[in-house]
Design an enzyme around this catalytic site. Structure first.
Site, PDB file in Angstrom:
ATOM      1  CG  HIS A   1      -3.722  -3.752   3.286  1.00 16.07           C
ATOM      2  ND1 HIS A   1      -2.565  -3.368   3.926  1.00 16.07           N
ATOM      3  CD2 HIS A   1      -4.266  -2.622   2.765  1.00 16.07           C
ATOM      4  CE1 HIS A   1      -2.413  -2.055   3.802  1.00 16.07           C
ATOM      5  NE2 HIS A   1      -3.423  -1.582   3.102  1.00 16.07           N
TER       6      HIS A   1
ATOM      7  CB  CYS B   1      -0.971  -0.037   1.169  1.00 18.72           C
ATOM      8  SG  CYS B   1      -2.404   1.056   0.963  1.00 18.72           S
TER       9      CYS B   1
END
Length: 484
Positions: A430, A333
């Protein structure tokens, strides 16, 4: 409702354990936390809508303990710190805006309606709702507009069990002091207390319990021992990183820089669970260890600010040296965005810096955009052809030549980028390390054998173990009987 005499007294784990204990008794139980502050967020359903929203990771875990899908109403107000004095405010899963700490104190009064609306929705069809407070009700300077502790408890008429942490010392004073300074209206809400994180012979604290009764008149619902199984649960708050010590040397050392706005660092928990892997969180001011075989740059709530801090700590030089030694690098991310050549923020979404040179290990660039991606996803590893499941919570769009070597296909769309030599990759996904087969193959590519075959199952078993400990150490019948 469990409230603490301070922060980090173990409320999140106790609520999760009590939720699982109630579930094992056959009760329909739900978790609720009016206000949370954490950059460890989870994706949850928005009832009645097709989209998804954000809640604290702790409420995601507590929903798992209840055996139900998480919804945004389990944590109606989530604060995601962006600076030392300001946070992004998420209400019922959606970003409301940003607020400085002083402005938020005024805003809180307006948020109580949303909190009570969510409370009603969570309570529907439940036999029991277990509520987690935030911080401490002893912060009486915040009481007039409180929505997290006694402000909620008095409004919703919810009995309170106070939690004191004996491991940090001063537990008698903390409970007696809380009783002393609470206004009478709030003090009447307290039905008793729990002593948490006790090490050793519980009988040695009998005089302590007598002293607390003398000062407060509150009954003790029990003394909880140090819960070893809690280390097998995903961590909610970055405060836990301050207590993580480097373990014994293992076959693979994974270095994780502790960014100032680190987010969703529980992505690393499945690696920490592997017996052959040592995960070292590196605090500011310390160099990345030279013997690390893998460096993981985790998520960040403020990519540009954390990128600046990364350089201030000299971690960029450490990372270059790591690459020269043949080390592997993974960015997740915000960490993925940092690995590129440039991060642009033309609209100033993250602050006043509109453009920043990246670390240059991936030939990609990121442009911040106002629309936030929040969703649970199914994916597939491109390198290994294995299924993945996880979630996305991010601002920004990343593209460039290295995206021609994606890390994953998410809902059929390519995601991430890999360097030409395959030693560096970044992704927005994630949770990829929670996929057992992928984690095993990835570790094999680094010369390490993975041995945890069911990480998700380990989390479930940890919740069961904690529930059994709480049943043995607490008067759960009396605690559950408080509900009204």
């Amino acid at each position: 409702m469990l409230q603490g005499t301070g922060s980090d007294v173990g409320k999140t784990v106790l609520v999760a354990g009590l939720c699982r204990a109630a579930l094992r008794r056959g009760l329909k139980v739900r978790p609720f936390k009016p206000q949370n502050m954490s950059n460890n967020a989870a994706v949850a359903d928005i009832p009645g809508e097709s989209g998804s929203g954000e809640i604290g990771r702790g409420q995601w875990l507590q929903a798992l303990a209840c055996g139900v899908a998480p919804t945004v109403h389990m944590n109606p107000v989530l604060l995601k710190p962006q600076t030392d004095i300001g946070s992004q405010v998420v209400v019922q899963g959606k970003v409301l805006g940003e607020a400085r700490a002083r402005d938020y104190q005024t805003l809180k009064g307006q948020l109580m309606d949303a909190v009570m609306q969510s409370w009603a929705k969570v309570s529907e069809g439940a036999d029991l709702v277990i509520v987690e407070g935030a911080g401490s009700p002893a912060e009486i300077n915040l009481r007039p507009r409180d929505i997290a502790n006694m402000g909620f408890a008095t409004r919703a008429n919810v009995p309170v069990v106070m939690v004191g942490d004996i491991d940090r010392g001063g537990v008698i004073a903390s409970l007696a002091g809380t009783h002393l300074i609470l206004p009478e209206e709030d003090r009447r809400m307290v039905a008793g207390y729990i002593i948490n994180k006790f090490r050793g012979d519980v009988s040695l604290f009998s005089e302590g319990i007598e002293a607390i009764a003398k000062f407060t008149g509150w009954p003790c619902f029990g003394v909880v021992p140090w819960l070893k199984a809690a280390s097998r649960l995903p961590s909610e708050d970055s405060v836990v990183l301050e207590h993580l010590a480097a373990g014994e040397a293992r076959a693979l050392k994974v270095a994780v820089p502790m960014l100032s706005r680190i987010a969703n660092f529980d992505d690393l928990d499945p690696l920490r669970a592997e017996p052959q892997v040592e995960v070292v969180f590196v605090p500011p001011g310390q160099a990345l260890p030279e013997d690390a075989g893998l460096v993981v740059i985790p998520g960040s709530k403020s990519t540009i600010a954390d990128l600046m801090q990364f350089r201030e700590n000299g971690w960029d030089r450490d990372l270059e040296a790591h690459r020269r030694r043949g080390g592997q690098v993974v960015g997740i991310c915000g960490g993925y965005q940092m690995l590129g050549r440039k991060v642009r923020d033309p609209d100033g979404i993250e602050g006043g810096v509109r453009e920043m040179e990246g670390l240059g290990l991936l030939d990609v660039e990121t442009v911040m955009e106002s629309e936030k991606t929040v969703r649970n996803v199914s994916a597939r590893s491109v390198a290994f052809g294995l299924p993945l499941e996880g979630y996305e919570i991010h601002l920004g769009r990343t593209g460039g030549p290295d995206c021609s070597r994606p890390v994953a296909e998410i809902e059929g769309v390519a995601d991430g980028a890999t360097s030409a030599d395959g030693k560096v990759f970044g992704t927005y996904l994630h949770g990829l390390f929670a996929a057992d087969r992928f984690r095993s193959r990835f570790l094999e590519s680094l010369g390490v054998k993975g041995s945890v075959s069911d990480y998700r199952g380990e989390v479930e078993r940890a919740l069961d173990d904690i529930a059994e400990e709480l049943e043995a150490s607490l008067d759960c019948d009396a605690i559950f009987a408080l509900a009204r």
